[in-house]
Design a protein around this motif. Structure first.
Motif, PDB file in Angstrom:
ATOM      1  N   GLU A  24       0.831  -1.203   0.000  1.00  0.00           N
ATOM      2  CA  GLU A  24       0.000   0.000   0.000  1.00  0.00           C
ATOM      3  C   GLU A  24       0.865   1.252   0.000  1.00  0.00           C
ATOM      4  O   GLU A  24       0.585   2.217  -0.731  1.00  0.00           O
ATOM      5  CB  GLU A  24      -0.928   0.002   1.221  1.00  0.00           C
ATOM      6  N   VAL A  25       1.927   1.260   0.799  1.00  0.00           N
ATOM      7  CA  VAL A  25       2.829   2.415   0.842  1.00  0.00           C
ATOM      8  C   VAL A  25       3.446   2.666  -0.527  1.00  0.00           C
ATOM      9  O   VAL A  25       3.622   3.816  -0.952  1.00  0.00           O
ATOM     10  CB  VAL A  25       3.936   2.184   1.904  1.00  0.00           C
ATOM     11  N   SER A  26       3.780   1.589  -1.244  1.00  0.00           N
ATOM     12  CA  SER A  26       4.451   1.711  -2.543  1.00  0.00           C
ATOM     13  C   SER A  26       3.488   1.972  -3.691  1.00  0.00           C
ATOM     14  O   SER A  26       3.927   2.165  -4.834  1.00  0.00           O
ATOM     15  CB  SER A  26       5.245   0.438  -2.843  1.00  0.00           C
ATOM     16  N   GLY A  27       2.199   1.944  -3.441  1.00  0.00           N
ATOM     17  CA  GLY A  27       1.238   2.109  -4.513  1.00  0.00           C
ATOM     18  C   GLY A  27       1.098   0.875  -5.373  1.00  0.00           C
ATOM     19  O   GLY A  27       0.857   0.972  -6.587  1.00  0.00           O
ATOM     20  N   GLY A  28       1.244  -0.295  -4.766  1.00  0.00           N
ATOM     21  CA  GLY A  28       1.064  -1.551  -5.484  1.00  0.00           C
ATOM     22  C   GLY A  28       2.296  -2.028  -6.224  1.00  0.00           C
ATOM     23  O   GLY A  28       2.174  -2.686  -7.258  1.00  0.00           O
ATOM     24  N   ARG A  29       3.494  -1.748  -5.682  1.00  0.00           N
ATOM     25  CA  ARG A  29       4.741  -2.115  -6.362  1.00  0.00           C
ATOM     26  C   ARG A  29       5.544  -3.175  -5.614  1.00  0.00           C
ATOM     27  O   ARG A  29       6.731  -3.341  -5.860  1.00  0.00           O
ATOM     28  CB  ARG A  29       5.618  -0.871  -6.557  1.00  0.00           C
ATOM     29  N   PHE A  30       4.920  -3.918  -4.733  1.00  0.00           N
ATOM     30  CA  PHE A  30       5.670  -4.817  -3.857  1.00  0.00           C
ATOM     31  C   PHE A  30       5.435  -6.280  -4.213  1.00  0.00           C
ATOM     32  O   PHE A  30       4.331  -6.684  -4.600  1.00  0.00           O
ATOM     33  CB  PHE A  30       5.269  -4.581  -2.400  1.00  0.00           C
ATOM     34  N   THR A  31       6.503  -7.080  -4.085  1.00  0.00           N
ATOM     35  CA  THR A  31       6.432  -8.534  -4.219  1.00  0.00           C
ATOM     36  C   THR A  31       7.066  -9.161  -2.981  1.00  0.00           C
ATOM     37  O   THR A  31       8.167  -8.770  -2.575  1.00  0.00           O
ATOM     38  CB  THR A  31       7.186  -9.020  -5.473  1.00  0.00           C
ATOM     39  N   LEU A  32       6.392 -10.137  -2.410  1.00  0.00           N
ATOM     40  CA  LEU A  32       6.894 -10.835  -1.231  1.00  0.00           C
ATOM     41  C   LEU A  32       7.579 -12.123  -1.659  1.00  0.00           C
ATOM     42  O   LEU A  32       6.985 -12.941  -2.360  1.00  0.00           O
ATOM     43  CB  LEU A  32       5.742 -11.148  -0.272  1.00  0.00           C
ATOM     44  N   GLY A  33       8.813 -12.293  -1.220  1.00  0.00           N
ATOM     45  CA  GLY A  33       9.526 -13.548  -1.417  1.00  0.00           C
ATOM     46  C   GLY A  33       9.737 -14.235  -0.086  1.00  0.00           C
ATOM     47  O   GLY A  33      10.272 -13.626   0.853  1.00  0.00           O
ATOM     48  N   VAL A  34       9.316 -15.489   0.021  1.00  0.00           N
ATOM     49  CA  VAL A  34       9.419 -16.249   1.268  1.00  0.00           C
ATOM     50  C   VAL A  34      10.251 -17.503   1.019  1.00  0.00           C
ATOM     51  O   VAL A  34      10.119 -18.152  -0.026  1.00  0.00           O
ATOM     52  CB  VAL A  34       8.022 -16.647   1.792  1.00  0.00           C
ATOM     53  N   GLY A  35      11.097 -17.838   1.980  1.00  0.00           N
ATOM     54  CA  GLY A  35      11.891 -19.057   1.883  1.00  0.00           C
ATOM     55  C   GLY A  35      12.067 -19.708   3.238  1.00  0.00           C
ATOM     56  O   GLY A  35      11.650 -19.159   4.267  1.00  0.00           O
ATOM     57  N   LEU A  36      12.683 -20.885   3.232  1.00  0.00           N
ATOM     58  CA  LEU A  36      12.886 -21.618   4.477  1.00  0.00           C
ATOM     59  C   LEU A  36      13.926 -20.969   5.381  1.00  0.00           C
ATOM     60  O   LEU A  36      13.828 -21.051   6.599  1.00  0.00           O
ATOM     61  CB  LEU A  36      13.341 -23.055   4.173  1.00  0.00           C
ATOM     62  N   GLY A  37      14.952 -20.356   4.805  1.00  0.00           N
ATOM     63  CA  GLY A  37      16.070 -19.922   5.620  1.00  0.00           C
ATOM     64  C   GLY A  37      16.863 -21.127   6.077  1.00  0.00           C
ATOM     65  O   GLY A  37      16.860 -22.186   5.437  1.00  0.00           O
ATOM     66  N   HIS A  38      17.528 -21.005   7.206  1.00  0.00           N
ATOM     67  CA  HIS A  38      18.394 -22.077   7.683  1.00  0.00           C
ATOM     68  C   HIS A  38      18.022 -22.471   9.106  1.00  0.00           C
ATOM     69  O   HIS A  38      17.790 -21.620   9.971  1.00  0.00           O
ATOM     70  CB  HIS A  38      19.861 -21.647   7.616  1.00  0.00           C
ATOM     71  N   ARG A  39      17.975 -23.761   9.341  1.00  0.00           N
ATOM     72  CA  ARG A  39      17.543 -24.288  10.630  1.00  0.00           C
ATOM     73  C   ARG A  39      18.398 -23.771  11.786  1.00  0.00           C
ATOM     74  O   ARG A  39      17.905 -23.485  12.875  1.00  0.00           O
ATOM     75  CB  ARG A  39      17.564 -25.815  10.589  1.00  0.00           C
ATOM     76  N   LEU A  40      19.712 -23.652  11.567  1.00  0.00           N
ATOM     77  CA  LEU A  40      20.594 -23.187  12.635  1.00  0.00           C
ATOM     78  C   LEU A  40      20.182 -21.802  13.112  1.00  0.00           C
ATOM     79  O   LEU A  40      20.100 -21.540  14.320  1.00  0.00           O
ATOM     80  CB  LEU A  40      22.048 -23.167  12.145  1.00  0.00           C
ATOM     81  N   THR A  41      19.906 -20.920  12.164  1.00  0.00           N
ATOM     82  CA  THR A  41      19.491 -19.565  12.533  1.00  0.00           C
ATOM     83  C   THR A  41      18.145 -19.584  13.237  1.00  0.00           C
ATOM     84  O   THR A  41      17.951 -18.921  14.264  1.00  0.00           O
ATOM     85  CB  THR A  41      19.405 -18.679  11.285  1.00  0.00           C
ATOM     86  N   ALA A  42      17.213 -20.343  12.706  1.00  0.00           N
ATOM     87  CA  ALA A  42      15.866 -20.363  13.277  1.00  0.00           C
ATOM     88  C   ALA A  42      15.878 -20.908  14.699  1.00  0.00           C
ATOM     89  O   ALA A  42      15.322 -20.295  15.621  1.00  0.00           O
ATOM     90  CB  ALA A  42      14.943 -21.199  12.402  1.00  0.00           C
ATOM     91  N   GLU A  43      16.495 -22.044  14.875  1.00  0.00           N
ATOM     92  CA  GLU A  43      16.370 -22.739  16.158  1.00  0.00           C
ATOM     93  C   GLU A  43      17.409 -22.296  17.187  1.00  0.00           C
ATOM     94  O   GLU A  43      17.092 -22.195  18.380  1.00  0.00           O
ATOM     95  CB  GLU A  43      16.456 -24.251  15.918  1.00  0.00           C
ATOM     96  N   TRP A  44      18.629 -22.031  16.746  1.00  0.00           N
ATOM     97  CA  TRP A  44      19.662 -21.649  17.711  1.00  0.00           C
ATOM     98  C   TRP A  44      19.639 -20.155  18.008  1.00  0.00           C
ATOM     99  O   TRP A  44      19.667 -19.740  19.163  1.00  0.00           O
ATOM    100  CB  TRP A  44      21.038 -22.039  17.178  1.00  0.00           C
ATOM    101  N   SER A  45      19.542 -19.330  16.962  1.00  0.00           N
ATOM    102  CA  SER A  45      19.603 -17.888  17.151  1.00  0.00           C
ATOM    103  C   SER A  45      18.277 -17.299  17.617  1.00  0.00           C
ATOM    104  O   SER A  45      18.234 -16.498  18.551  1.00  0.00           O
ATOM    105  CB  SER A  45      20.031 -17.216  15.842  1.00  0.00           C
ATOM    106  N   LEU A  46      17.177 -17.725  16.986  1.00  0.00           N
ATOM    107  CA  LEU A  46      15.875 -17.131  17.283  1.00  0.00           C
ATOM    108  C   LEU A  46      14.998 -17.990  18.175  1.00  0.00           C
ATOM    109  O   LEU A  46      13.988 -17.523  18.686  1.00  0.00           O
ATOM    110  CB  LEU A  46      15.128 -16.834  15.980  1.00  0.00           C
ATOM    111  N   GLY A  47      15.350 -19.244  18.333  1.00  0.00           N
ATOM    112  CA  GLY A  47      14.558 -20.121  19.185  1.00  0.00           C
ATOM    113  C   GLY A  47      13.217 -20.497  18.600  1.00  0.00           C
ATOM    114  O   GLY A  47      12.252 -20.746  19.335  1.00  0.00           O
ATOM    115  N   VAL A  48      13.133 -20.570  17.265  1.00  0.00           N
ATOM    116  CA  VAL A  48      11.880 -20.916  16.592  1.00  0.00           C
ATOM    117  C   VAL A  48      11.999 -22.328  16.036  1.00  0.00           C
ATOM    118  O   VAL A  48      12.788 -22.571  15.128  1.00  0.00           O
ATOM    119  CB  VAL A  48      11.567 -19.939  15.453  1.00  0.00           C
TER     120      VAL A  48
END
Length: 325
Positions: A88-112
């Motif tokens: 909305e801020v961009s006036g309809g110019r945005f695309t969302l990219g989603v990925g898995l990332g890395h398990r080490l970061t998720a579980e060790w760093s963020l606790g997810v």
């Protein structure tokens, strides 16, 4: 049916650069005629969504993309809300990219805690895309849940693209996402592995490749010191080649024996990235397009990362592959 014009983009990366410089580079990308500017999210960097909102406020035409936001950084409802807000801020110019990332970061760093890759991502995307496409979601999955309505202005066409490193994830993109994002893979991998598996997923969802975005991110640079810049890229790739998902992708591309010695050889380096003249960058972008990419996003590396003139020339070289200025 006439072929679509190749879209070109640039990835803006820089935990070492001031945020004002990142914003200025989005403006520069728009000036040189690139179609899109993508912001990379790494665990040790500032929040990309916040910077993208700032970029949206100072640009007018260029598409803005988050590439790639790991799913563990936000619950899926919040991910969708954030994407809709920036769109909305961009006036309809945005695309969302989603990925898995890395398990080490998720579980060790963020606790997810993370569930199994494909089932968890399928559930996550079902929440995000439902809320973005319809404004409402009611999902009770094993790993992800979401019950919400989005009351603010929303664009139905806001795309959620899936970042994939393996063939099964490429299939999932064809089944449930609005586009496929590929990062640091060879031209042969795009043509021979990613596209055929994407097609399988699209067929299961009753769709085809026509109109479906295939975005390839590739490290590259216009260089005036090729020897030094090649070694910089070699060091950069060596960190990724130790990650199992990336290693499997390179092995599938025929570089298993080369990686067995623990070195990033010249063949792998030149297949994954392009360091050289303006024409070298233009040619590589065209090669990815011929392999099936609908958008090629160059990530300026080494000297071109720091030197704004080389960064600009790298972007201009990509634009020329699409027939632009």
């Amino acid at each position: 049916m006439a072929a679509r014009r190749l879209r070109t983009g640039i990835a803006i990366e820089g935990s070492d650069l001031p945020v004002r410089e990142l914003i200025a580079r989005a403006q520069l990308a728009e000036q040189v005629g690139l179609d899109a500017a993508w912001l990379i999210q790494l665990p040790n960097m500032r929040d990309s969504f916040s910077v993208l909102a700032a970029m949206a406020a100072v640009t007018e035409r260029i598409q803005l993309g988050a590439g790639i936001m790991p799913l563990y950084t936000r619950p899926p409802v919040v991910m969708a809300q954030t994407a809709a807000t920036i769109d909305e801020v961009s006036g309809g110019r945005f695309t969302l990219g989603v990925g898995l990332g890395h398990r080490l970061t998720a579980e060790w760093s963020l606790g997810v805690p993370l569930g199994p890759s494909l089932p968890a991502m399928r559930e996550y995307l079902s929440v995000v895309t439902s809320l973005l496409h319809t404004g409402e979601v009611h999902v009770d999955g094993k790993w992800y849940k979401g019950h919400s309505r989005y009351a603010s202005p929303r664009r139905d066409g806001l795309a959620t693209c899936l970042g994939a490193l393996g063939p099964k994830m490429s299939e999932l993109a064809g089944e449930v996402a609005d586009g496929l994002l590929l990062w640091m893979c060879t031209v042969d991998y795009v043509r021979d592995i990613a596209i055929p598996h994407l097609r399988k997923g699209l067929e299961r969802s009753g769709r085809d490749l026509d109109g479906f975005p295939v975005v390839v991110f590739a490290p590259g640079a216009v260089s005036v010191d090729r020897a030094a810049d090649v070694e910089s890229l070699r060091h950069y790739l060596s960190t990724y080649a130790r990650v199992p998902n990336y290693r499997a992708m390179y092995e599938a591309s025929g570089f298993g024996p080369a990686l067995a010695g623990g070195e990033i050889g010249d063949d792998l380096l030149s297949a994954v990235g392009v360091i050289g003249s303006d024409d070298d960058v233009t040619d590589r972008v065209a090669q990815y397009a011929a392999a099936g990419a609908t958008e090629v996003v160059i990530t300026p590396m080494a000297s071109a990362h720091q030197d704004r003139d080389l960064w600009r020339r790298t972007g201009e070289a990509a634009v020329r592959a699409s027939g632009g200025k």
